[in-house]
Design an enzyme around this catalytic site. Structure first.
Site, PDB file in Angstrom:
ATOM      1  N   GLU A 348       0.795  -1.223   0.000  1.00 37.16           N
ATOM      2  CA  GLU A 348       0.000   0.000   0.000  1.00 37.16           C
ATOM      3  C   GLU A 348       0.832   1.280   0.000  1.00 37.16           C
ATOM      4  OE1 GLU A 348      -4.296  -0.984   1.786  1.00 37.16           O
ATOM      5  OE2 GLU A 348      -2.770  -0.779   3.342  1.00 37.16           O
ATOM      6  N   VAL A 349       1.794   1.350  -0.892  1.00 43.44           N
ATOM      7  CA  VAL A 349       2.508   2.610  -1.093  1.00 43.44           C
ATOM      8  C   VAL A 349       1.574   3.554  -1.852  1.00 43.44           C
ATOM      9  CG1 VAL A 349       4.504   3.732  -2.136  1.00 43.44           C
ATOM     10  CG2 VAL A 349       4.741   1.452  -1.111  1.00 43.44           C
TER      11      VAL A 349
END
Length: 588
Positions: A348-349
């Protein structure tokens, strides 16, 4: 090496008197012995062994001086002592009496002799956990033979579940040959969003072992708090934890790791980065981008958020100090955890968080990409982790994310494992078809937090008079029932060669809406469903039909035994269903 024997002794006179007085009473009046007017069931072992022969079902008394003899080994000694105490003291009362032939005049079972072929095999992924268990009908001693200490622990658990009643009766004429289908069988617990005391983690590890699960995946840190005391970077916990009473000291970690060894459970640490690192900014604000911003600004599109939930912050891969701090953390974590897997997160960058940083803005304006920023991070940390003799585990995003992902050349297959959590079978297929080993944690089936609503406030989804639908108000709803977990086939759609790359699976409890008060009921007995499917499968060996109907009766019994052992597992049926076998099944 000479065997060690643990026993509980009383005088022969008292033993003979006990047996003389108790056998008639036990045979006629104890509710755990079947009679024509009682509901009956067959054996109830969880997870179901691969091969279990017990014909005809027979039960004999367990001797009050029953003992366990075993080879000398630090962790096997602890396990044998624990199981001996449990076997003598538990006196489990089944919800439905086992349908057995009880011979009151047969000699009690006196001992269990444990033999281990390899006392040196470490508790690593792929270790031999097979065992055979023979409990003779003629009294004397039972025998447990295992390839390793860790397999012996699995056999001790099976034996303990074959003892019930007061005084204790043990199933005899039993022949078990058992081993797991998958080498990686675990539970992930997030201790950043809410803190869990050490005692709760220790109880969870004990419950994992009882279910023949062998991995405690510890998601220790996240944007919300940094509870792990890292000796070389003490400010991370001093400033990033919720408080001095909500931290895990090196001594705490040592207790947890030691408990893992004593129960045959690997403790796999996860230090999530570069995203999910907002808590690091309390100690090192200069290496974290977009820390303490509002996660989703008003009127902004979803793609312009700063995080996927409240709690922002991502490490800056273009700041050299990032690696000084992170390598200190990695080095200390490796010292604290002897486990060969190191979970680096990498999920989840969020683009807008990095885009808000001037250094990264300059890099992008010069023709760079966010994927290159992530590649810089991976290429600066991955080799360091592997240099410490660790295999790196990442969440699937590092390879499969739509907007920010790395070139596979930065993820050598021999040192990389990818844990899948999106899109069910599809992403598992994508990972293994690319040649990577995988651990399955599909949110559609294995996320234990789903279906309990959304934790953000003033959510307009609830401002209606027709209900919020069947998703429970959460992004991954609805609630994942034990049947949902039990019926999931993690190898579906894979070729034989691809299936070999699936190491196993984990259920996951993210803690936005969980803490110690609901820990047991959120995990158990749903994790028990995972345990059986990964140990012996969810299908009958002969018919190949799903055995969830038969499993219901055994899971009711197993849940009851877990509760008696101090695990607050939630019920799966009314007691009436248990007392009336078959009446709560659906046949239409």
């Amino acid at each position: 090496m000479l065997p060690i024997s643990i026993s509980i002794s009383i005088s022969n006179l008292l033993l003979n008197a006990f047996l003389f007085l108790s056998i008639p009473f036990f045979f006629y009046f104890n509710p755990t012995i079947s009679s024509p007017i009682q509901p009956k069931s067959s054996f109830s072992v969880w997870p179901k062994p691969r091969t279990f022969l017990w014909s005809p079902p027979q039960g004999h008394l367990l001797s009050p001086t029953f003992s366990i003899a075993f080879p000398n080994h630090r962790y096997l000694s602890a396990a044998a002592a624990r199981y001996l105490g449990l076997i003598h003291a538990e006196h489990h009362q089944p919800l439905v009496a086992p349908s057995v032939v009880f011979n009151a005049s047969a000699p009690p079972l006196q001992a269990l002799n444990v033999d281990v072929a390899d006392l040196t095999a470490p508790l690593h992924h792929g270790v031999d956990e097979s065992y055979t268990l023979l409990i003779p009908a003629g009294g004397g001693a039972a025998s447990l033979c295992a390839g390793t200490v860790w397999g012996a622990m699995r056999g001790l658990e099976t034996f303990s579940q074959l003892v019930w009643g007061n005084p204790s009766v043990v199933a005899v004429g039993v022949n078990v040959s058992d081993s797991p289908l998958f080498g990686h069988r675990g539970v992930m617990l997030d201790t950043s969003r809410n803190y869990y005391p050490v005692e709760d983690i220790l109880r969870t590890i004990a419950a994992l072992s009882a279910n023949k699960l062998n991995v405690f995946h510890w998601h220790i840190t996240d944007s919300h708090s940094f509870p792990l005391v890292v000796p070389s970077e003490p400010d991370l916990a001093d400033k990033g934890s919720y408080g001095s009473d909500m931290r895990y000291s090196p001594q705490d970690v040592a207790r947890i790791v030691e408990s893992g060894f004593e129960h045959g459970v690997r403790v796999v640490p996860e230090i999530d980065s570069p995203a999910h690192t907002g808590s690091w900014a309390e100690a090192h604000p200069d290496i974290v981008t977009c820390a303490n911003k509002f996660w989703w600004p008003a009127e902004a599109k979803w793609e312009d958020r700063f995080a996927s939930e409240p709690g922002t912050g991502q490490l800056n891969p273009l700041n050299p100090k990032t690696y000084k701090v992170l390598k200190n953390v990695i080095n200390d974590v490796v010292k604290l955890f002897p486990e060969p897997f190191y979970h680096g997160g990498a999920d989840e960058v969020v683009p807008n968080c990095w885009k808000s940083d001037p250094t990264i803005q300059s890099f992008l304006s010069d023709g760079g990409s966010l994927s290159q920023v992530l590649e810089t991070f991976v290429n600066s940390t991955f080799p360091y982790i592997t240099s410490l003799n660790r295999t790196v585990v990442y969440w699937e995003d590092v390879l499969l994310d739509q907007s920010i992902k790395v070139d596979p050349k930065y993820l050598p297959k021999e040192n990389t494992i990818l844990q899948t959590w999106n899109n069910g079978h599809n992403n598992t297929k994508r990972i293994v078809s690319a040649g990577y080993r995988t651990i399955v944690s599909s949110a559609e089936f294995y996320y234990l937090d789903c279906g309990h609503g959304d934790f953000v406030g003033n959510n307009s989804i609830y401002d209606q008079q027709t209900g919020t639908g069947g998703d429970g108000g959460s992004w991954c709803g609805p609630f994942k029932t034990w049947q949902t977990i039990y019926d999931y086939d993690i190898l579906y759609g894979l070729s034989e060669e691809e299936a070999k790359l699936v190491l196993g699976g984990e259920v996951a409890l993210w803690s936005e809406q969980a803490d110690r008060t609901v820990l047991d009921s959120r995990i158990w007995p749903r994790a028990s469903a995972l345990a059986e499917t990964l140990w012996s499968g969810n299908r009958d060996d002969k018919t190949r039909m799903k055995r969830s109907a038969e499993a219901t009766d055994r899971l009711n019994e197993w849940r009851s035994r877990m509760v008696s052992r101090g695990v607050g597992a939630e019920p799966i049926q009314p007691l009436w269903c248990v007392r009336n076998p078959g009446m709560c099944k659906e046949v239409n």
